[in-house]
Scaffold this active site. Structure first.
Site, PDB file in Angstrom:
ATOM      1  N   GLU A 201       0.821  -1.385  -0.007  1.00 47.02           N
ATOM      2  CA  GLU A 201       0.045   0.028   0.054  1.00 47.02           C
ATOM      3  C   GLU A 201       0.565   1.509  -0.028  1.00 47.02           C
ATOM      4  O   GLU A 201       1.873   1.411   0.785  1.00 47.02           O
ATOM      5  CB  GLU A 201      -0.994   0.045   1.123  1.00 47.02           C
ATOM      6  CG  GLU A 201      -2.268   0.265   1.023  1.00 47.02           C
ATOM      7  CD  GLU A 201      -3.100  -0.481   0.039  1.00 47.02           C
ATOM      8  OE1 GLU A 201      -3.190  -0.092  -1.065  1.00 47.02           O
ATOM      9  OE2 GLU A 201      -3.686  -1.584   0.500  1.00 47.02           O
TER      10      GLU A 201
ATOM     11  N   SER B  86     -25.170   7.630 -17.857  1.00 45.18           N
ATOM     12  CA  SER B  86     -25.019   6.747 -16.612  1.00 45.18           C
ATOM     13  C   SER B  86     -26.332   6.127 -16.035  1.00 45.18           C
ATOM     14  O   SER B  86     -27.261   6.901 -15.674  1.00 45.18           O
ATOM     15  CB  SER B  86     -24.550   7.343 -15.329  1.00 45.18           C
ATOM     16  OG  SER B  86     -24.651   6.686 -14.098  1.00 45.18           O
TER      17      SER B  86
ATOM     18  N   GLY C  46     -16.414   5.521  -4.215  1.00 48.32           N
ATOM     19  CA  GLY C  46     -15.682   6.293  -3.022  1.00 48.32           C
ATOM     20  C   GLY C  46     -15.526   5.348  -1.794  1.00 48.32           C
ATOM     21  O   GLY C  46     -15.418   5.681  -0.799  1.00 48.32           O
TER      22      GLY C  46
ATOM     23  N   GLY D 128     -13.011   2.807  -2.116  1.00 49.04           N
ATOM     24  CA  GLY D 128     -11.526   2.451  -2.321  1.00 49.04           C
ATOM     25  C   GLY D 128     -11.478   1.074  -3.329  1.00 49.04           C
ATOM     26  O   GLY D 128     -10.435   0.521  -3.101  1.00 49.04           O
ATOM     27  N   LEU D 129     -12.451   0.653  -4.000  1.00 44.86           N
ATOM     28  CA  LEU D 129     -12.281  -0.270  -5.037  1.00 44.86           C
ATOM     29  C   LEU D 129     -12.082  -0.015  -6.304  1.00 44.86           C
ATOM     30  O   LEU D 129     -12.225  -0.723  -7.437  1.00 44.86           O
ATOM     31  CB  LEU D 129     -13.665  -1.209  -4.732  1.00 44.86           C
ATOM     32  CG  LEU D 129     -14.096  -1.900  -3.430  1.00 44.86           C
ATOM     33  CD1 LEU D 129     -15.130  -2.666  -3.317  1.00 44.86           C
ATOM     34  CD2 LEU D 129     -12.712  -2.409  -2.951  1.00 44.86           C
ATOM     35  N   SER D 130     -11.575   1.188  -6.584  1.00 44.17           N
ATOM     36  CA  SER D 130     -11.268   1.721  -7.719  1.00 44.17           C
ATOM     37  C   SER D 130     -12.416   1.998  -9.002  1.00 44.17           C
ATOM     38  O   SER D 130     -12.147   1.373 -10.159  1.00 44.17           O
ATOM     39  CB  SER D 130     -10.077   0.926  -8.242  1.00 44.17           C
ATOM     40  OG  SER D 130      -8.948   1.136  -7.369  1.00 44.17           O
TER      41      SER D 130
ATOM     42  N   SER E  75     -12.903   4.909 -10.306  1.00 44.23           N
ATOM     43  CA  SER E  75     -12.598   5.396 -11.501  1.00 44.23           C
ATOM     44  C   SER E  75     -11.562   4.688 -12.424  1.00 44.23           C
ATOM     45  O   SER E  75     -11.806   5.118 -13.631  1.00 44.23           O
ATOM     46  CB  SER E  75     -11.612   6.729 -10.619  1.00 44.23           C
ATOM     47  OG  SER E  75     -12.196   7.251  -9.609  1.00 44.23           O
TER      48      SER E  75
ATOM     49  N   GLU F  40      -5.879  10.613 -15.631  1.00 45.44           N
ATOM     50  CA  GLU F  40      -6.433  10.978 -14.249  1.00 45.44           C
ATOM     51  C   GLU F  40      -5.476  11.918 -13.562  1.00 45.44           C
ATOM     52  O   GLU F  40      -6.026  12.788 -12.926  1.00 45.44           O
ATOM     53  CB  GLU F  40      -6.498   9.599 -13.483  1.00 45.44           C
ATOM     54  CG  GLU F  40      -6.974   9.860 -12.042  1.00 45.44           C
ATOM     55  CD  GLU F  40      -7.830   8.811 -11.333  1.00 45.44           C
ATOM     56  OE1 GLU F  40      -8.079   7.859 -11.935  1.00 45.44           O
ATOM     57  OE2 GLU F  40      -7.863   8.793  -9.918  1.00 45.44           O
TER      58      GLU F  40
ATOM     59  N   ASP G 128      -4.000   0.915  -9.686  1.00 40.95           N
ATOM     60  CA  ASP G 128      -5.492   0.836  -9.942  1.00 40.95           C
ATOM     61  C   ASP G 128      -5.717   0.447 -11.518  1.00 40.95           C
ATOM     62  O   ASP G 128      -6.420  -0.651 -11.790  1.00 40.95           O
ATOM     63  CB  ASP G 128      -6.202   1.829  -9.296  1.00 40.95           C
ATOM     64  CG  ASP G 128      -6.163   2.150  -7.782  1.00 40.95           C
ATOM     65  OD1 ASP G 128      -5.387   1.350  -7.201  1.00 40.95           O
ATOM     66  OD2 ASP G 128      -6.458   3.403  -7.613  1.00 40.95           O
TER      67      ASP G 128
HETATM   68  C1  GLA Z   1      -5.009   4.695  -4.287  1.00 38.86           C
HETATM   69  C2  GLA Z   1      -4.218   5.297  -5.676  1.00 38.86           C
HETATM   70  C3  GLA Z   1      -3.407   4.247  -5.796  1.00 38.86           C
HETATM   71  C4  GLA Z   1      -2.504   3.645  -4.541  1.00 38.86           C
HETATM   72  C5  GLA Z   1      -3.437   3.437  -3.456  1.00 38.86           C
HETATM   73  C6  GLA Z   1      -2.606   3.291  -2.044  1.00 38.86           C
HETATM   74  O1  GLA Z   1      -5.886   3.721  -4.653  1.00 38.86           O
HETATM   75  O2  GLA Z   1      -5.123   5.349  -6.584  1.00 38.86           O
HETATM   76  O3  GLA Z   1      -2.422   4.467  -7.091  1.00 38.86           O
HETATM   77  O4  GLA Z   1      -1.493   4.738  -4.531  1.00 38.86           O
HETATM   78  O5  GLA Z   1      -4.244   4.563  -3.136  1.00 38.86           O
HETATM   79  O6  GLA Z   1      -1.772   1.912  -2.147  1.00 38.86           O
END
Ligand code: GLA
Length: 410
Positions: free
Chosen positions: A54, A88, A144, A146-148, A150, A182, A194
């Protein structure tokens, strides 16, 4: 959109999802851009969960994410105009932009279409041809948390905009194009992890990504362990400003160490012994940030080995050490994330648990023995609201292949 409170993957089958989205596309009101009679196209891109490693990606380090069956899908019809019109389904909102004149603009109020436009902008800058389209998008990646979502939107867009038959950069290079969009167009200073996971994911595997060389090795998931994501339901307080501060602290650490140690250009070049002999030149807070990064890379390597040989005790230890380091040294955990990990680790059959993603809220990831998922869900649903007053979500996730066209059964 999210399967609130479910421990199962999104229940709707792929074919039902495809049919619903294509129906929605067909129902769009007529437009004079609909010149093409081409068949509709379906593309998809997954979100990701990071198993370990991380905040190492922007330090040219190692990460171990897996693409998961929470996905963004776009159904589209190519058209002759050099522009995109996208609806959307979740928000019932239509946005559009033209390719001509796309340019990063400082201080723009961010909306979901910026991730689409930013990918188009970055593809153009990279010299890739763009196909205009009219489409509908649908997502099962919670926003929002943290599962990406975007990165999934960017990678789905990169497929939606692709000109049929044109050569396409490999997934790592395409991830870098999306990341640039991004960073520079949307204005979010994320690393490469991500987009890379969403682009290159492989079912049954996590990806060991070397963020210095932008290369990856698929690492088989440990057989018999389920991956469970628990969403704390807490917003990512201070998310982007604290993220940027961490990045600068890491860069400062590498710079100060590099003034004395030849050849150090990033924390990837620093090992524990080197950090110790240079600790006196670092502000205390910077030294702690560096310690996390320098040790986290080693934990990634050890986790891949523990997964390979099925060493559950090592997995438990490595996840716990990563979480403690993110909490105490890197300071990106939160009381909610700490509570979620503590609850998970009190459940028999939960092998390992830690915060995942940027932190400051968001999700935890747990590795769970067969049959323990139900107990984990029960414990989280009962204990977590009592401790925090918040409503959690629990998702059992499956690892999937990276972004691409949806192959439809004939
Ligand atoms: C976010 C960022 C990633 C990475 C993580 C932390 O998800 O988009 O690039 O830095 O935080 O590991």
């Amino acid at each position: 959109m999210n399967d609130a409170g479910s421990t199962r993957s999104p229940a709707r089958s792929r074919s039902a999802r495809a049919a619903a989205l294509l129906e929605r596309l067909a129902a769009l009101p007529a437009s004079d851009g609909d010149a093409t009679a081409e068949a509709p196209v379906l593309v998809r891109a997954p979100g990701r969960v990071n198993l370990i490693g991380e905040h190492t990606d922007y330090n040219e380090g190692l990460v171990l994410p897996a693409a998961i069956d929470r996905e963004i899908w776009i159904a589209l019809r190519p058209w002759d105009r050099p522009e995109v019109e996208l609806t959307s389904a979740e928000l019932d909102e239509t946005r559009s932009f033209r390719f001509e004149g796309l340019a990063p603009a400082a201080g723009r109020e961010r909306s979901w279409i910026d991730y689409v436009a930013g990918t188009a902008w970055s593809m153009r800058v990279a010299g890739l041809p763009l196909q205009g389209f009219r489409g509908v998008l649908d997502s099962t990646v919670p926003v929002g948390s943290g599962l990406s979502s975007s990165a999934a939107l960017e990678m789905a867009t990169s497929w939606a905009l692709a000109v049929p038959g044109a050569s396409r950069p490999d997934p790592a290079a395409m991830a870098a194009v999306a990341q640039r969009g991004e960073n520079l167009y949307v204005g979010v200073n994320c690393g490469i992890m991500d987009q890379f996971a969403s682009a290159a994911g492989r079912a049954g595997h996590a990806l060991l990504i070397d963020c210095r060389t932008n290369t990856f090795t698929p690492a088989p998931m440990p057989p018999g362990l389920a991956v469970v994501v628990c969403d704390t339901g807490s917003t990512r307080r201070l998310g982007s400003s604290a993220y940027n501060t961490r990045r600068s602290e890491c860069e400062l650490g590498a710079k100060l160490i590099g003034e004395r140690e030849p050849g150090v250009t990033s924390l990837r070049d620093v090992d524990e012994a080197m950090l110790e002999r240079n600790r006196d030149r670092l502000p205390e807070v910077v030294a702690r940030r560096c310690e996390h990064i320098v040790c986290e890379d080693g934990r990634v390597v050890a986790t891949v080995e523990a997964m390979r040989v099925g060493d559950l005790e090592a997995l438990r230890r490595l996840f716990a050490a990563s979480h403690a380091s993110l909490r105490d040294l890197f300071e990106v955990s939160s009381p909610e994330l700490d509570a979620m990990v503590e609850i998970a680790m009190s459940v028999p059959g939960v092998v390992a648990s830690r915060m995942t993603g940027a932190g400051f809220g968001g999700c935890t990831v747990s590795l769970v023995e067969p049959g323990a998922e139900v107990a984990l869900r029960g414990a989280v649903m009962t204990l977590y609201p009592r401790l925090t007053g918040l409503k959690p979500q629990v998702y059992a996730v499956a690892t999937v292949d990276g972004a691409g066209p949806v192959v439809q059964a004939s």
